[in-house]
Design an enzyme around this catalytic site. Structure first.
Site, PDB file in Angstrom:
ATOM      1  N   SER B 191       0.836  -1.204   0.000  1.00 32.44           N
ATOM      2  CA  SER B 191       0.000   0.000   0.000  1.00 32.44           C
ATOM      3  C   SER B 191       0.872   1.255   0.000  1.00 32.44           C
ATOM      4  CB  SER B 191      -0.956  -0.019   1.188  1.00 32.44           C
ATOM      5  OG  SER B 191      -0.250   0.076   2.398  1.00 32.44           O
ATOM      6  N   ASN B 192       0.253   2.360  -0.357  1.00 31.55           N
ATOM      7  CA  ASN B 192       0.953   3.639  -0.468  1.00 31.55           C
ATOM      8  C   ASN B 192       1.470   4.097   0.899  1.00 31.55           C
ATOM      9  OD1 ASN B 192       0.815   6.848  -0.506  1.00 31.55           O
ATOM     10  ND2 ASN B 192       1.091   6.153  -2.591  1.00 31.55           N
ATOM     11  N   SER B 193       2.577   4.849   0.878  1.00 31.35           N
ATOM     12  CA  SER B 193       3.176   5.300   2.141  1.00 31.35           C
ATOM     13  C   SER B 193       2.231   6.185   2.946  1.00 31.35           C
ATOM     14  CB  SER B 193       4.488   6.044   1.866  1.00 31.35           C
ATOM     15  OG  SER B 193       4.226   7.253   1.196  1.00 31.35           O
TER      16      SER B 193
END
Lengths: 511, 511
Positions: B191-193
């Site tokens: 998943s995105n940071s």
């Protein structure tokens, strides 16, 4: 849409805006729509085929504009100003047209570097302490946040994380969640609701300490609260002070708060969302007292600098404390100007990852107005508020509830709250001017804020005439009600005023 | 600046943008500036006097543009698209020109109502479940947030507060801070940071569960983690799933995650920031599986809907859960359409108080393109990525590392990571195209994302030619190094390739 159509639509939109803004006084500042009226005029689905831009501008004129409250009108006197300007409007156009994002240096170097430049420009213009400048050696600097709410939340969250780290070292016997459960923060009961909300979002209670009678929070109140809380085993984290409260534009006493914060290792943040613009003026130098002792500070450029919303300047004395708290890239910026680019990666100074090129509109606005123009704009607001204040003072039916502060005058109709409340209701019904009311110590009052893109002395006179005429009218109507409904004192006052009115009417009829 | 000057500046800026965008292919996509180069070309203070707009546009052309990475160029193939369009650019212009804020209904009714309309338009266009529509009875609806980061944070914070309230009732013997100390959330390591950051900001750990070999997070992994954590006394709060991960555009398995979340009373949020645009296409209907079972969802309009950044759509199945968590006005919106206006006060659906009139640019963009145009745009990205994928497949020196997904192709040069890494370094040095690399399972790869305002098949061919020519060049140069530095396998591969290159060169020379 090809570029020819884009050109036509673009030029027509520039003309649309000029027409809207230059004739804004012709519109009621408040719209005459009921809930759902705009929704009911619009289709329920995206049109399947593209539509011509003329239809869109036509609907904008005939469906959307009649449903707007006109914030750029000089008859908008609610909340605080959110002013735009030609330079800022065109700045937004160019930002959208260029369409870059600036979350790291390489993803658009000029986007980051121009922000470094304009934040230093602004810090110097506002005469902020040198440690807030990027160009000064050290870990301080400024960043553009979306809104004051975000700036306050950034300060609250960073202070929270710093306190957790510090306390884990100091009290290694406690678990992290034990420490988090003991954190406590402070603000005044006059501070903006976004501060209370920041506490909710941060899961850290922010105690709203009662301000003094003059609506100012001072060190003594903070000191007492901190000492009580420390004795109860709590860990004080941050105090959010305000320069220019939402209610009356009161100024918390930064010097005495700073002394308490320094003693207890508490982060001191100053929300100067409104009053920050006055830092630029020599005659308001007092407002800057103590700023050399604060950890962070925010100021909204749409309130006094003619840069349209959203654009909230924030300065940090030590940006590493935010980067260290928020960075999930595991590339630590231990010193400013460390790392391969030697330029801040602003994504670690804020909540979102994405960043608009907001520095561009700041740069354009500042250049089109010049420092001289910006100072003149703040002074104009002050002068217009002084004009309004004098009108209030000259009418014995009204009273000021706080000293005029910058562009805000807080006043009320003498007597019961009901009169002020009814007056506002009537003004809202008529839609000629827009104010909001506030309350302190059981007294309701009206806030007259100088707003709009280009307010003039005649606009202030217009607003005042509307206000005092409506009070007259209200009193006249009240007079037609049975006398037994009213108290003796009111009757005397009203009789006196009616005599005056009668004289005015006679004079008018004789002309 | 008076309106005549505004008109001149405005029209000149429209022409500036048309010139910039229509000739964007003539510029290197990456700038040739070193850190501080832009800063060093600019004055250190706000100019004292106003400057003429011609000087500003001149500096924009000669100082700022050369320092930009050109996100609207079709040669920008990094990250994900952040595309603008004529309608959206003019939308931003009009938003700035009209200059209203929309934090409550009365403070600009059409601002709130148009947002209700366009969020329902978009939900229908994307074929989202009916409970996400404002027009459906019930507490669901859509709202425009600034960015995906903010939407995810809103979901995380609301889920956290709901869990705290629920657990305090369920376990009255525990203190609030005991409960907060036991909260735990989940996402995938793909998943995105911004999701990890949301956990940091919310002071609630988000476990990044390892995705399967195919980079998908499935219910089984979540179930195992939740059961382990519940057994250890923790309280599971939220799972943030992704449709279209940043690395490879993988799709988490929403159905199986939903089953686990339902069983354990865990909030299920879906970050569909990129892939959400494909929900509109019948051929991508599979992507929508399970969305009727999620609590909230976000999708970025700049990624596929040609509405410029910032504009992040978010839908909530029960908006009251957010309002109830964030509202500090003590006016509770217990049911949608309750209260005096019967329209949502969106300030309680988000972090900041202030709200731009973003719905206007969405409305204009959707009308200028039509549903047909929006679908065609998504399909174009898919087709162009397929074109690129075929070019990769046809070149035996390269390999795909994941199936092409929508507009993203993940590929690498066969062999050691060093080759891919050197290739990217060389491409960045040449500045003709811009990609970023990622890594999974020890293998580095390049992400080719179809981006820009109006990419064409010839642009894909241009990018591919640049990539494969530079690999050829890299190999040629490597060949000039001492043989003993290389491994036997590489030598064989290189020799074979060099023979092919020699043939090409011979052919070229004969022409």
């Amino acid at each position: 849409m090809d570029f020819d159509e884009f050109r036509e639509f673009g030029h027509a939109s520039i003309e649309f805006i000029i027409n809207y803004l230059s004739n804004i006084r012709d519109r009621d500042v408040l719209p005459s729509v009921v809930p759902h009226e705009v929704i009911n005029q619009l289709p329920r689905q995206i049109p399947e085929q593209p539509e011509h831009w003329r239809h869109i501008l036509n609907d904008l004129e005939h469906i959307i504009l009649p449903g707007l409250t006109h914030w750029q009108s000089p008859y908008f006197n609610a909340f605080f100003p959110s002013s735009t300007s030609a330079g800022s409007i065109i700045g937004e156009l160019l930002i959208a047209g260029i369409g870059v994002l600036g979350f790291s240096w390489i993803c658009s170097p000029a986007c980051t570097e121009l922000e470094v430049v304009v934040m230093d420009w602004l810090a110097k213009f506002l005469k902020l302490p040198a440690h807030f400048l990027h160009e000064t050696e050290g870990p301080g600097g400024g960043v553009i946040q979306g809104s004051a709410s975000e700036a306050v939340l950034v300060a609250v969250l960073a202070a929270r994380e710093q306190a957790v780290r510090r306390e884990r070292e100091r009290q290694p016997e406690l678990s992290e969640s034990d420490i988090r459960g003991k954190l406590i923060a402070y603000s005044s009961d006059q501070s903006n609701s976004c501060i209370e909300k920041a506490g909710v979002l941060a899961a850290m209670p922010i105690k709203l300490l009662p301000a003094s009678e003059d609506l100012v929070l001072r060190g003594a109140a903070l000191k007492a609260a901190i000492e009580r809380d420390v004795a109860a085993g709590l860990i004080p984290v941050i105090c959010v002070a305000t320069l220019g409260t939402t209610g009356t534009c009161a100024y918390d006493d930064i010097e005495s708060l700073a002394s308490v914060c320094e003693e207890h290792n508490v982060w001191l943040h100053v929300d100067a969302a409104y009053a920050g613009g006055a830092f630029a003026l020599d005659e308001c130098a007092d407002l800057r007292r103590g700023l050399d002792r604060v950890d962070s500070l925010n100021f909204n450029l749409h309130k006094f600098m003619l840069v349209n919303f959203d654009c909230a300047a924030m300065w940090l004395r030590d940006a590493n404390k935010v980067v260290d708290s928020f960075n999930v890239d595991r590339i630590y910026l231990k010193h400013k100007y460390e790392g391969c680019t030697q330029i801040p990666d602003f994504r670690h100074w804020q909540i979102p990852l994405g960043r608009r090129f907001r520095a561009l509109k700041v740069w354009i606005t500042f250049r089109t107005l010049g420092a001289e123009g910006l100072r003149a704009h703040v002074r104009k607001h002050i002068d217009l508020a002084a004009q309004f204040e004098n009108l209030v003072k000259a009418d014995s039916r009204f009273e000021l509830v706080a000293p005029r502060a910058l562009g805000l005058v807080c006043f009320r109709a003498k007597g019961d709250n009901e009169i002020t409340s009814q007056l506002l209701h009537r003004l809202m019904e008529r839609k000629k001017i827009y104010m909001v009311k506030a309350e302190h110590g059981g007294r309701q009052f009206l806030r007259f804020a100088v707003c709009g893109m280009d307010p003039k002395p005649a606009d202030i006179q217009f607003a005042w005439t509307e206000i005092e005429t409506q009070l007259t009218q209200l009193n006249l109507e009240a007079d037609q009600q049975p006398l037994e409904n009213r108290k003796a004192g009111e009757i005397a006052e009203l009789t006196q005023h009616l005599t005056g009115l009668q004289l005015q009417m006679d004079e008018t009829l004789q002309r």
